[in-house]
Design a protein around this motif. Structure first.
Motif, PDB file in Angstrom:
ATOM      1  N   ASN A   1       0.812  -1.220   0.000  1.00  0.00           N
ATOM      2  CA  ASN A   1       0.000   0.000   0.000  1.00  0.00           C
ATOM      3  C   ASN A   1       0.843   1.267   0.000  1.00  0.00           C
ATOM      4  O   ASN A   1       0.319   2.352  -0.246  1.00  0.00           O
ATOM      5  N   ALA A   2       2.128   1.123   0.285  1.00  0.00           N
ATOM      6  CA  ALA A   2       2.981   2.310   0.423  1.00  0.00           C
ATOM      7  C   ALA A   2       3.370   2.881  -0.929  1.00  0.00           C
ATOM      8  O   ALA A   2       3.996   3.940  -0.993  1.00  0.00           O
TER       9      ALA A   2
ATOM     10  N   SER B   1       1.817   4.623   5.091  1.00  0.00           N
ATOM     11  CA  SER B   1       1.021   3.399   5.075  1.00  0.00           C
ATOM     12  C   SER B   1       0.937   2.851   6.489  1.00  0.00           C
ATOM     13  O   SER B   1       1.965   2.518   7.092  1.00  0.00           O
TER      14      SER B   1
ATOM     15  N   ASP C   1      -8.689   5.904   3.292  1.00  0.00           N
ATOM     16  CA  ASP C   1      -7.513   6.675   2.905  1.00  0.00           C
ATOM     17  C   ASP C   1      -7.779   8.167   3.074  1.00  0.00           C
ATOM     18  O   ASP C   1      -8.889   8.631   2.807  1.00  0.00           O
TER      19      ASP C   1
END
Lengths: 363, 363, 363, 363
Positions: free
Chosen positions: C173-174, C275, D301
């Motif tokens: 996800n980073a 993240s 997010d």
């Protein structure tokens, strides 16, 4: 070695390896280039010959006259334009094969390699002189050069220009899931770096398709977990067998042929990705096998790329070399002095003596 | 109207419109389906005939015997299995043409339409009976049904099954930038909804390619800003002219032909996207024009899709209808009772009388 | 060892390690679970204790009565429901800590871990009994189990349940660019796997923040190129120094504390990603430092994840183990028999004896 | 009107509206700027006052002396540098509020607004003089200017500089699914354009949070399907009610306050996105509510953006105006001559008379 001489007009002359016309190459004398306000002049230290140079000579991009060849070098900055901020004479630098116009609309759109037209970021040995000369002109030095870290040799760094950048892009674009399966068609230097790139993207299984012995061996060193030799039978069948009929999450085309592109589509599972980095140099069409493409509905994407360039890209690739994440110098099978570049070129063209990449030493 | 009859064994019989074998259709009596624990039985209210149904009858997916046709309906839940939680008899519901197995690996991978094999989410009139019957079986009711909001008519809602979902997906996958340019090849019902989808994705200019008069008019109503009639000359040239030689950010193929796919690639600018939603029903290959594809390096992606299904998708599409964002009923050029479905089918096949979509009324 | 006994009603009894109430654990007898039609009953072979289990006992998710603890196991299938297709008694399998409802809207939306509510895919030791028992119930066996390949040991495989899946997700996800820079805050087992995950995503430099000696050493083995010990000074300053003031492309929070989340934002360059995989177990707020966040305009994204589960995910992680891409067993500092699980639990809670992960042997 | 006068040295003088020091503004005489080789000098025709200008005057970005204010204008090119290719004197052009250095690493990384440091693309009235003067300096004319199409008025076009670009970016970054639900907190001009942007991204339901009457009305015209007035009760509760407890797919923060950012997180469903375009001008922290954030694991997010600039962006926004997709002039509640700009400024600061945007006419 100092081949450069001041000419009668006070302008510097230099030796350059050029394509005189289609089919003919030579080392000739040319004027040393001058930098514009944002540009730099580089004095190459080492370079690599690329198969695409041989295509160019054979007319792939049309007629050219006395065009300096080459797009893979590193070197030392000799001179910079007045608006260059971050580089100066004496700096040891790498430069991408592709040197985009960063303010173009294509670059603003995330596609710098397409700046000002299809493949428009490709300037060296295309729309301007290339890098196989005593001096090379670099447009937008701040945007396109990168300092080489102390721990990285010129020999390592020169691979960032094209081989690492293109090969890795093949893997990056393939959208490989962590632990996913990948097939890489052809293990030339770009294919090998696609193999390595797939490993660096977390692939769980990497099937390399190749038949030449030293390339198969090197592919394993670069991360291939399986080798499929197409002389042992249809690679599609072999790959489907290896994956229990599932196919792969991603296939990378690193040859540039109709058959391998078709094979990529055939081995990719529904929902997977075909990533092309092969240069498709001939023929009117590339063909998609309709049924294996799921009659246009199997959600198999076909994506393509032209070697990403730019300071940030090259810096990041140099960081991988600095950390020892990849050793591209294993691909250097031969070395030549600049005087003998014609020999290197001919050998590359003929793919003699199991050549993979020939290194050119400029001094 | 109640055509269903209890048969001698106490099992319900029902009328169904079937493909008896390749090339032959008829309304016959079949047993009413039974739901598994997670399934539902639906009593259709209205349906739509799809061109792909006609392909099926002509053998596009191979031999079938007495297979019930149809995949676009809405209706009322008649019965549910014991594990169904969110639906019960009497609920007015829509259902996607594609009814995935949500726990399959493909669905877990983000490709539910490919569950358990290429196009595996396509079950109606393919691997099980379709929806043109008095009762239709729905696998995984909680995963694949959606309640129709009060403000949405059955006639509107039935378009979510395939036309809205597929057409909009063509636009969603095209990665259209806000204010970008799009070309949509062919303005059948899927193409029209791709046009509308492009508008809903923020396109700044939408060029629709079509020649039939009522389709051209409707395309404008659905958001086309320019119409290119291919009878007026090469659509590629026309589109390049309209875009001052730039090409478009995205091209959507909504026909399923080799020529239009080629044209899509030719009009898409470097870095752009070709999004296919056409069903490519014949031929061994689809062809990529090599030069316009930038010899495999122009960063033109070719992406494909099979109609997204599922409760969430259908709910979101119904919300757009509820808010009046699109009126798909304009595409309904003809209406038929279920008894006359054979007429509708033949008319759709022949594309007579400027037909776009024929609606089937079940009661 | 066979602790299971048939009770007087003919139902099987079994031993289970439970949370009797907040603050109290014990091994008690419970009824062996029964599978629904899509479910399986697993007989664990090995398990791992997770710090989050200790949080649960201390009330992090509220009151529970005799809830079986544990969510990290592998084992052998003992029984399956009638609709399970791909698994049967005797199969050696792994199962994710998160076992989603795959037909839920959240799963359809690409967020299976959030199925039917926030963190809704987290069932073990939360909304149903966990895995520290002689038998464990697995919902949706076809969707949530994966066969363990022959070359992978149970000890290796058990790490896929949570540590590999969560840690790797932190890196995935980073959005780490090839050759990019990453900082990973805290090197517990999730942080270590985030470090390894960053390496598997092609990071060029991985800065691990930790102070415990054996964790710092192990972090290097898992790919950290630099270690920042926060006892040597402010880790933000140290990381900014290491990156020449640039900051990192991505920062991974693997602790779950306000300070480390703030630090992540402070060390991430504009345009980078934070993240989070840390479990933020206390306090009303987490705080974003306004200036370093660029007054809300520095394009630093903050993304989060709950351990991805599912058959495909686990299969892919097992493939990485099969290919030797990671050896998680180095994190196993202690081993216990199931009878002694209470000791393991207490040791994990107290973080005694440099414990990282304690393995539980069920037979 | 021609206020510009040649000074005694032959250099042009001009009038400019400046921040003399923190808290004090005035119209003073300054030297007309000179273009560098890639730059242009613009003669503004109309401009818009932005609330952020008032923040600047109050010290938000620190001390400045005689800094020309303003960043939203369109105008006519007066002069270009020698390397400018696509623009020349007399061209009617728009320019983004953000004028990036396109060859910077941040721009190469896809974040041009962050070029050479956080928010580094923001030059006008920050690191160089702004646009509220008789002449304005534009860096990199080819990269940052765009021709205004004939069918678009200056009044329309000036909204592309910031309001459309920022507001739309709020929606683009929110990852809104087709037919999805969105909440937009605050309906100032950026919030209204976020509302419109959400509509142009295919949202199915757009809930606008606002209390001022003319803003609520205008929000509906720009696509809000529901209005939540926070004076009627907690907006979080109202939004949860409107969505039957589900929350929204995406929430957009367009105010820049701690409370609204918290509310965004609270109303966003697991797996959804919070998109910030608010300028957070005060306080040490912004706070994330831990529980609603799913203890760091709900996959919500938080993304941010600084107004995208650049020729391509502005061209695409102008295309939307050309096609009549949005009419931003409805937001212009007041008009002033340049001589009276101080009045406009004070009115904007005080938010008097239901002001939304004041237009400045330069001639």
């Amino acid at each position: 070695m100092s081949l450069a001489l001041e000419d009668v007009c006070g302008r510097m002359a230099m030796k350059a390896f050029v394509m005189k016309e289609i089919g003919e190459t030579d080392v000739i004398e040319k004027e040393r280039p001058e930098p514009g306000p944002m540009d730099a002049i580089l004095k190459p230290t080492v370079g690599l010959v690329c198969t695409s140079d041989t295509h160019t000579v054979h007319g792939a991009i049309g007629e050219r006259e006395d065009l300096t060849l080459g797009h893979e070098i590193v070197g030392v900055v000799d001179e910079v334009g007045e608006d260059v901020e971050d580089f100066g004479p004496g700096d040891r630098v790498a430069v991408g094969a592709i040197t985009p116009d960063w303010n173009s609309e294509a670059a603003q759109d995330g596609h710098p390699s397409q700046s000002n037209g299809a493949l428009g970021g490709w300037k060296f040995a295309n729309v301007k002189d290339g890098t196989f000369a005593e001096y090379a002109h670099i447009n937008d030095a701040d945007g396109n050069l990168a300092h080489i870290p102390d721990g990285v040799t010129d020999h390592e760094a020169v691979y960032t220009a094209d081989m690492l950048s293109t090969g890795f892009a093949g893997a990056e674009n393939a959208d490989i899931p962590m632990g996913g399966t990948v097939a890489v068609f052809a293990q030339g230097p770009v294919g090998m770096m696609a193999t390595k790139g797939a490993e660096l993207q977390g692939a769980g299984r990497i099937i390399a398709v190749e038949t030449v012995k030293n390339r198969k061996e090197l592919a394993r060193e670069y991360g291939a977990t399986d080798i499929v030799d197409f002389e042992d039978g249809d690679p599609v069948e072999q790959i489907m067998d290896l994956t229990d009929g599932e196919g792969v999450d991603a296939a990378i085309e690193a040859l540039g042929a109709d058959q391998t592109l078709q094979d990529c589509i055939k081995v990719t599972k529904p929902g997977g990705t075909v990533s092309n980095v092969g240069y498709h140099g001939d023929g009117e069409f590339r063909r998609i096998p309709r049924e294996e493409w799921g009659v246009g509905m199997a959600e198999i994407d076909i994506v393509t790329d032209l070697c990403p360039g730019g300071r940030l890209r090259i810096r990041r690739l140099l960081r991988l070399l600095e950390q020892g994440k990849v050793d591209p110098t294993k691909m250097t099978t031969h070395e030549f002095d600049f005087e003998d570049i014609q020999d290197a070129f001919e050998m590359m063209e003929a793919k003699e003596d199991d050549i993979i990449k020939p290194l050119i030493r400029f001094d």
